[in-house]
Scaffold this motif. Structure first.
Motif, PDB file in Angstrom:
ATOM      1  N   ASP A  14     -31.844  11.581 -30.996  1.00 42.52           N
ATOM      2  CA  ASP A  14     -32.264  10.244 -30.589  1.00 42.52           C
ATOM      3  C   ASP A  14     -31.096   9.489 -29.957  1.00 42.52           C
ATOM      4  O   ASP A  14     -31.270   8.784 -28.953  1.00 42.52           O
ATOM      5  CB  ASP A  14     -32.810   9.473 -31.795  1.00 42.52           C
ATOM      6  CG  ASP A  14     -33.398   8.131 -31.394  1.00 42.52           C
ATOM      7  OD1 ASP A  14     -34.318   8.109 -30.556  1.00 42.52           O
ATOM      8  OD2 ASP A  14     -32.927   7.091 -31.905  1.00 42.52           O
ATOM      9  N   THR A  15     -29.883   9.652 -30.510  1.00 43.13           N
ATOM     10  CA  THR A  15     -28.720   8.977 -29.928  1.00 43.13           C
ATOM     11  C   THR A  15     -28.360   9.562 -28.562  1.00 43.13           C
ATOM     12  O   THR A  15     -27.714   8.894 -27.749  1.00 43.13           O
ATOM     13  CB  THR A  15     -27.487   9.065 -30.861  1.00 43.13           C
ATOM     14  OG1 THR A  15     -27.060  10.424 -30.977  1.00 43.13           O
ATOM     15  CG2 THR A  15     -27.804   8.515 -32.240  1.00 43.13           C
ATOM     16  N   PHE A  16     -28.765  10.818 -28.314  1.00 42.34           N
ATOM     17  CA  PHE A  16     -28.540  11.442 -27.009  1.00 42.34           C
ATOM     18  C   PHE A  16     -29.703  11.177 -26.048  1.00 42.34           C
ATOM     19  O   PHE A  16     -29.711  11.675 -24.930  1.00 42.34           O
ATOM     20  CB  PHE A  16     -28.347  12.949 -27.172  1.00 42.34           C
ATOM     21  CG  PHE A  16     -26.966  13.370 -27.595  1.00 42.34           C
ATOM     22  CD1 PHE A  16     -26.119  14.039 -26.705  1.00 42.34           C
ATOM     23  CD2 PHE A  16     -26.504  13.114 -28.874  1.00 42.34           C
ATOM     24  CE1 PHE A  16     -24.845  14.436 -27.093  1.00 42.34           C
ATOM     25  CE2 PHE A  16     -25.230  13.512 -29.273  1.00 42.34           C
ATOM     26  CZ  PHE A  16     -24.395  14.164 -28.383  1.00 42.34           C
ATOM     27  N   ASN A  17     -30.711  10.422 -26.512  1.00 43.20           N
ATOM     28  CA  ASN A  17     -31.868  10.024 -25.695  1.00 43.20           C
ATOM     29  C   ASN A  17     -32.731  11.213 -25.255  1.00 43.20           C
ATOM     30  O   ASN A  17     -33.102  11.345 -24.093  1.00 43.20           O
ATOM     31  CB  ASN A  17     -31.422   9.226 -24.467  1.00 43.20           C
ATOM     32  CG  ASN A  17     -32.588   8.513 -23.791  1.00 43.20           C
ATOM     33  OD1 ASN A  17     -33.532   8.079 -24.455  1.00 43.20           O
ATOM     34  ND2 ASN A  17     -32.533   8.382 -22.477  1.00 43.20           N
ATOM     35  N   TYR A  18     -33.064  12.087 -26.209  1.00 45.03           N
ATOM     36  CA  TYR A  18     -33.975  13.197 -25.942  1.00 45.03           C
ATOM     37  C   TYR A  18     -35.356  12.869 -26.506  1.00 45.03           C
ATOM     38  O   TYR A  18     -35.467  12.295 -27.601  1.00 45.03           O
ATOM     39  CB  TYR A  18     -33.459  14.492 -26.586  1.00 45.03           C
ATOM     40  CG  TYR A  18     -32.349  15.159 -25.808  1.00 45.03           C
ATOM     41  CD1 TYR A  18     -32.545  16.374 -25.161  1.00 45.03           C
ATOM     42  CD2 TYR A  18     -31.095  14.569 -25.712  1.00 45.03           C
ATOM     43  CE1 TYR A  18     -31.519  16.973 -24.440  1.00 45.03           C
ATOM     44  CE2 TYR A  18     -30.069  15.156 -24.998  1.00 45.03           C
ATOM     45  CZ  TYR A  18     -30.287  16.359 -24.366  1.00 45.03           C
ATOM     46  OH  TYR A  18     -29.278  16.950 -23.654  1.00 45.03           O
ATOM     47  N   GLY A  19     -36.402  13.238 -25.774  1.00 45.61           N
ATOM     48  CA  GLY A  19     -37.771  13.065 -26.241  1.00 45.61           C
ATOM     49  C   GLY A  19     -38.320  14.384 -26.772  1.00 45.61           C
ATOM     50  O   GLY A  19     -37.814  15.458 -26.447  1.00 45.61           O
ATOM     51  N   GLU A  20     -39.386  14.309 -27.561  1.00 45.27           N
ATOM     52  CA  GLU A  20     -39.914  15.503 -28.231  1.00 45.27           C
ATOM     53  C   GLU A  20     -41.074  16.116 -27.459  1.00 45.27           C
ATOM     54  O   GLU A  20     -41.865  15.411 -26.826  1.00 45.27           O
ATOM     55  CB  GLU A  20     -40.377  15.156 -29.645  1.00 45.27           C
ATOM     56  CG  GLU A  20     -40.787  16.376 -30.461  1.00 45.27           C
ATOM     57  CD  GLU A  20     -40.994  16.061 -31.934  1.00 45.27           C
ATOM     58  OE1 GLU A  20     -41.177  17.017 -32.725  1.00 45.27           O
ATOM     59  OE2 GLU A  20     -40.983  14.874 -32.302  1.00 45.27           O
TER      60      GLU A  20
END
Length: 411
Positions: free
Chosen positions: A31-37
């Motif tokens: 989440d801190t690296f801004n990845y979505g699932e």
């Protein structure tokens, strides 16, 4: 007795808690690296893996669980997560420029028919990330940094990053030709004899013969000037963020879709914890869309074994706010109401459902690490109180029904 299939595992109690604690930590980091699932089906069309992973790879030629459905379609339980992610991106047209860079992660079960061993079951759980859009040393170093950050955060700090760059284009043809000449006089296993003709790079990854190739020709000597500069910039980026990679000419990875940098992260014993790389041609190969990509995969069970070996536990130990003991039938009936009331207040509580003796019930409360023991008998019911024993202070007192929540919560 019916037993679980070979190569599968039952996760119970502590193993389950450790598994989900690991997942929670990873989710916080991505989440801190801004990845979505992204979540893809557990089975896909067989052709996806033949075209995506490569027909000559061990995964496709030996290890896949493939079956036909009632309409005679060939389906496969997914053996890895990258090809399904690419298929989903193409099918849902997620590759438009406004979505890029497209940074995704997934958790899911994978299936490979191979000899079961520690950390490599036939059904295993994988976390992976895939980044689509940019081709740059900066995004590659972010992918490696993300994987290293996960390991550092959970306590596996004593690891090393092994890195290589796969030669491409016309230079690849020259390297392959020279590699075949190098391999031909070697005594190698029957599988590798076939690989020399179909995919010579895979010979370097052989579990049986790889130690025979320490003097193998170096792929870096065949890189174009552009690729050399790219690779040098990637190494510099990693050093700038505190990661000192080990350049490993033997590192090729086991999947055909890798085209640029490849890497593995190893523990202090040299065992691989995770791995990945760049696969710039896979999206085009599966859907005629030019979309560079990079990523890595991490086996959850493999990481849990590494944590266990280091005696590192990342889940919270079991503890209760209160354990209730009923001394009579009426008290047990009241305890049912009390359980509901305490749980509605957000407290973690349980009850002696097994009708143990007082001594055994106290032992059970200690096993569950309960902060308080609530004792209810007929006398307490008549007085509208319960007896609460604080297991930390060892203080014992009578508490009116309406004050139970406040006392347990320490108010």
């Amino acid at each position: 007795m019916i037993q679980k299939p070979r190569g599968t595992e039952d996760l119970i109690d502590l193993k389950v808690r450790e598994y989900f604690a690991l997942e929670v930590v990873i989710r916080q980091i991505v989440d801190t690296f801004n990845y979505g699932e992204i979540k893809t089906p557990i089975f896909e069309n067989l052709e996806l893996f033949k075209r995506g992973v490569g027909e000559e790879t061990d995964i496709v030629s030996k290890e896949m669980y493939t079956f036909k459905d009632r309409k005679d379609r060939e389906l496969t339980l997914r053996p890895e997560g990258t090809a399904p992610t690419v298929r989903a991106i193409l099918e849902n047209k997620m590759y438009i420029n406004e979505n890029l860079p497209l940074k995704l992660f997934y958790f899911g079960s994978m299936f490979r028919y191979e000899r079961p061993q520690a950390g490599r079951n036939r059904q295993f759980n994988q976390f992976g990330v895939e980044v689509f859009g940019p081709k740059s040393p900066e995004i590659d170093s972010e992918v490696i940094c993300l994987s290293s950050t996960i390991l550092n955060t959970i306590g596996l700090e004593n690891h090393t990053v092994h890195l290589n760059y796969l030669v491409n284009g016309d230079q690849r043809k020259k390297y392959i030709n020279d590699l075949k000449k190098y391999l031909e006089p070697k005594k190698i296993c029957d599988d590798c004899k076939k690989r020399i003709e179909t995919n010579p790079l895979r010979v370097l990854d052989c579990k049986i013969d790889s130690k025979k190739f320490d003097d193998v020709i170096d792929m870096k000597d065949y890189l174009s000037d552009e690729d050399k500069t790219y690779f040098d910039n990637l190494v510099s980026n990693l050093k700038n963020i505190g990661i000192k990679p080990i350049v490993d000419k033997m590192l090729v990875r086991g999947l055909d879709y890798y085209t640029g940098f490849v890497y593995e992260v190893k523990d202090k014993k040299g065992s691989t914890l995770l791995g990945g790389g760049r696969y710039d041609e896979l999206v085009n190969q599966l859907g005629n869309v030019d979309l560079p990509a990079a990523g890595f995969g991490l086996g959850m069970e493999r990481i849990l074994i590494a944590l266990q070996e280091e005696e590192i536990y990342i889940s919270e130990p079991i503890s209760l706010d209160a354990y209730i003991i009923g001394l009579s039938e009426k008290a047990k009936q009241f305890a049912n109401i009390l359980l509901l009331m305490l749980r509605k207040s957000g407290l973690k509580v349980d009850f002696d459902f097994m009708n143990r003796s007082m001594k055994s019930a106290f032992k059970q409360s200690e096993k569950l690490n309960s902060k308080n023991i609530i004792i209810i008998g007929d006398n307490e019911l008549k007085e509208n109180v319960v007896v609460i024993k604080n297991q930390i202070t060892k203080e014992e007192k009578k508490v009116a029904f309406e004050k139970i929540v406040d006392v347990i919560m320490g108010e």
